[in-house]
Scaffold this active site. Structure first.
Site, PDB file in Angstrom:
ATOM      1  N   HIS A 199      -3.810  -5.441   1.338  1.00 26.08           N
ATOM      2  CA  HIS A 199      -3.523  -5.780   2.732  1.00 26.08           C
ATOM      3  C   HIS A 199      -3.998  -7.205   3.003  1.00 26.08           C
ATOM      4  O   HIS A 199      -4.918  -7.705   2.368  1.00 26.08           O
ATOM      5  CB  HIS A 199      -4.244  -4.823   3.675  1.00 26.08           C
ATOM      6  N   CYS A 201       0.831  -1.207   0.000  1.00 26.45           N
ATOM      7  CA  CYS A 201       0.000   0.000   0.000  1.00 26.45           C
ATOM      8  C   CYS A 201       0.867   1.259   0.000  1.00 26.45           C
ATOM      9  O   CYS A 201       1.520   1.556  -1.006  1.00 26.45           O
ATOM     10  CB  CYS A 201      -0.978  -0.032   1.170  1.00 26.45           C
TER      11      CYS A 201
END
Length: 486
Positions: free
Chosen positions: A429, A331
């Site tokens: 994630h 991310c």
């Protein structure tokens, strides 16, 4: 049946784990249970069944209840972006970025939305187990409070106060809370729990009785140190400051960014016996013997690029790459590995455009739209399946011909891989939670996986905690107190 709220004498006294354990305990008794936290502050967020985001702890508590996570379980979430500003998420959606003073003026107006979310939950279940934030003893924050007594009194929810004995001072913290809070707030407290006791709890019998005499509150029980709690996701980054190197075998080093986010991505790796996972704090170099360096998520990517360089980690990382080491960005860490990060709308602060670390042929533009969704797919190389989620603002574009890292179930792709495949990044994630996905990554550094899915580990830990609580708490008394809710 009603509702009960656990508040603490301070932060990190174990409220989140106790709520999760009670949720599983009551769910195992056949009750329909829901967790609730009116206001949370955390950069560890989770994607909900209804497409929003809530604090990771409430998502875990939903798992404990065996029910999908929804935004009503945590209607107000603050995600710190700097020492003085935070992103305000209300009912799962970003509403504003506010300074600390501005939020104090704003929060009073959020109480109707908090109460509406709570009532929707309560109307759909037998029991709500709510969690406070910080401590009701922070009387300087009592005006306009929605996190502790402000909510409890407005909603008519009785309170159990949790004190932690492991660091000492539990008698003073419980009795002191009674001494400093408003008498009407104190009357909302129906009992107390002592948490994280090591050794024979009978040694605390006199202390327990002293608290009852001094406060007039009923003692609900003394909870031992719960070893199973270490197998659950941590929500507060303070836990990282106390983490030690885990496992044995090839070393995985994780840079502890100043605004590290969604760091529970690393929990599945930390549990692996075949690798060593080390969280590298500021002021220490990235270790030269690391097989894999991970740049985790960040709530303020541009600020953390500067922070990364200020630690000298960019030099360490360049040396790691020259020695043939592997690098993975998740991310915000993925964004940092690219050539450039632009923030033309000032999403994270003043409008700016900065150079990234230049290890991936991608460029990122931050924007106001946030992608929040659960996702599944496979690794492009090798086909290992994964499940996870996305929570990020901005878009990342790769140079033509760049190899993607992941292929989603709908056929679209995510991430980038550079050179001979040793440097990679993506937005997903939870990438390591599936055993097959984790085995794929560990094989790259010469390690084997234990073969356990993270979800199964968490579920077993919740059952273990519920069993332990059943043995030491007056559970029938808790249910009777919950029945007093308005």
């Amino acid at each position: 049946m009603g509702a009960v709220m656990l508040q603490g004498t301070g932060s990190d006294v174990g409220k989140s784990v106790l709520v999760a354990g009670l949720c599983r305990l009551f769910a195992n008794r056949g009750l329909s249970v829901r967790p609730f936290k009116p206001q949370n502050m955390s950069n560890n967020a989770a994607v909900t069944h209804d497409g929003g985001e809530i604090g990771r702890a409430q998502a875990l508590q939903a798992i404990a209840c065996r029910t999908p996570a929804i935004t009503d379980m945590n209607p107000v979430l603050l995600k710190p972006q700097s020492d003085r500003t935070a992103q305000l998420v209300v009912n799962g959606r970003v509403r504003a970025t506010l300074g600390a003073g501005a939020y104090q003026a704003t929060k009073r107006g959020l109480l109707p939305e908090v109460l509406a979310a709570y009532r929707r939950l309560r109307d759909g279940c037998d029991l709500v187990v709510a969690e406070g934030a910080g401590s009701p003893a922070e009387i300087n924050l009592r005006g306009g409070d929605i996190a502790n007594m402000g909510f409890a009194r407005a909603a008519g929810v009785p309170v159990l106060l949790v004190g932690e004995i492991d660091r000492g001072g539990v008698i003073a913290s419980l009795v002191g809370t009674k001494a400093v809070i408003d008498p009407a707030d104190a009357a909302t407290i129906r009992g107390f729990l002592v948490n994280k006791f090591r050794g024979d709890p009978r040694l605390f019998d006199d202390g327990f009785a002293a608290i009852e005499r001094a406060t007039g509150w009923t003692g609900i029980g003394v909870v031992p140190w719960l070893a199973d709690a270490a197998r659950l996701p941590a929500e507060d980054a303070v836990a990282l400051d106390r983490s030690a190197m885990s496992g044995d075998g090839p070393l995985i080093a994780v840079a502890m960014l100043s605004r590290i986010a969604n760091f529970d991505d690393l929990d599945a790796l930390a549990a692996e016996p075949g690798v060593r996972l080390a969280m590298i704090p500021p002021g220490r170099p990235l270790p030269g013997d690391a097989a894999l360096v991970i740049l985790p998520g960040s709530k303020a990517t541009i600020a953390d690029v500067a922070f990364f360089r200020a630690q000298g980690w960019d030099v360490d990382l360049a040396g790691h790459v020259r020695r043939g080491g592997h690098v993975l960005g998740l991310c915000g860490g993925y964004q940092m590995l690219g050539r450039r990060i632009a923030d033309p709308d000032g999403i994270e602060g003043p409008a700016d455009s900065v150079a990234g670390l230049g290890l991936l042929p991608v460029e990122t533009v931050l924007g106001p739209a946030k992608r929040v969704r659960a996702i599944a797919g496979t690794h492009v190389a090798g086909g290992a399946p994964f499940v996870g989620y996305e929570i990020h603002a901005g878009t990342t574009a790769a140079d033509p011909g760049t190899r993607p890292l992941l292929r989603f179930a709908d056929g679209s792709t995510d991430g980038a891989v550079a050179g001979d495949g040793r440097i990679a990044g993506c937005y997903v994630h939870g990438l390591f939670d599936r055993a097959e996905a984790r085995a794929h990554w560990l094989a790259r550094i010469g390690a084997a996986s234990d073969g356990f899915d993270r979800a199964d580990t968490i579920d077993a830990a919740l059952d273990g905690i519920a069993t332990a609580l059943e043995q030491v708490l007056d559970v029938d008394r808790i249910l009777a107190i919950a029945g007093e809710a308005e």
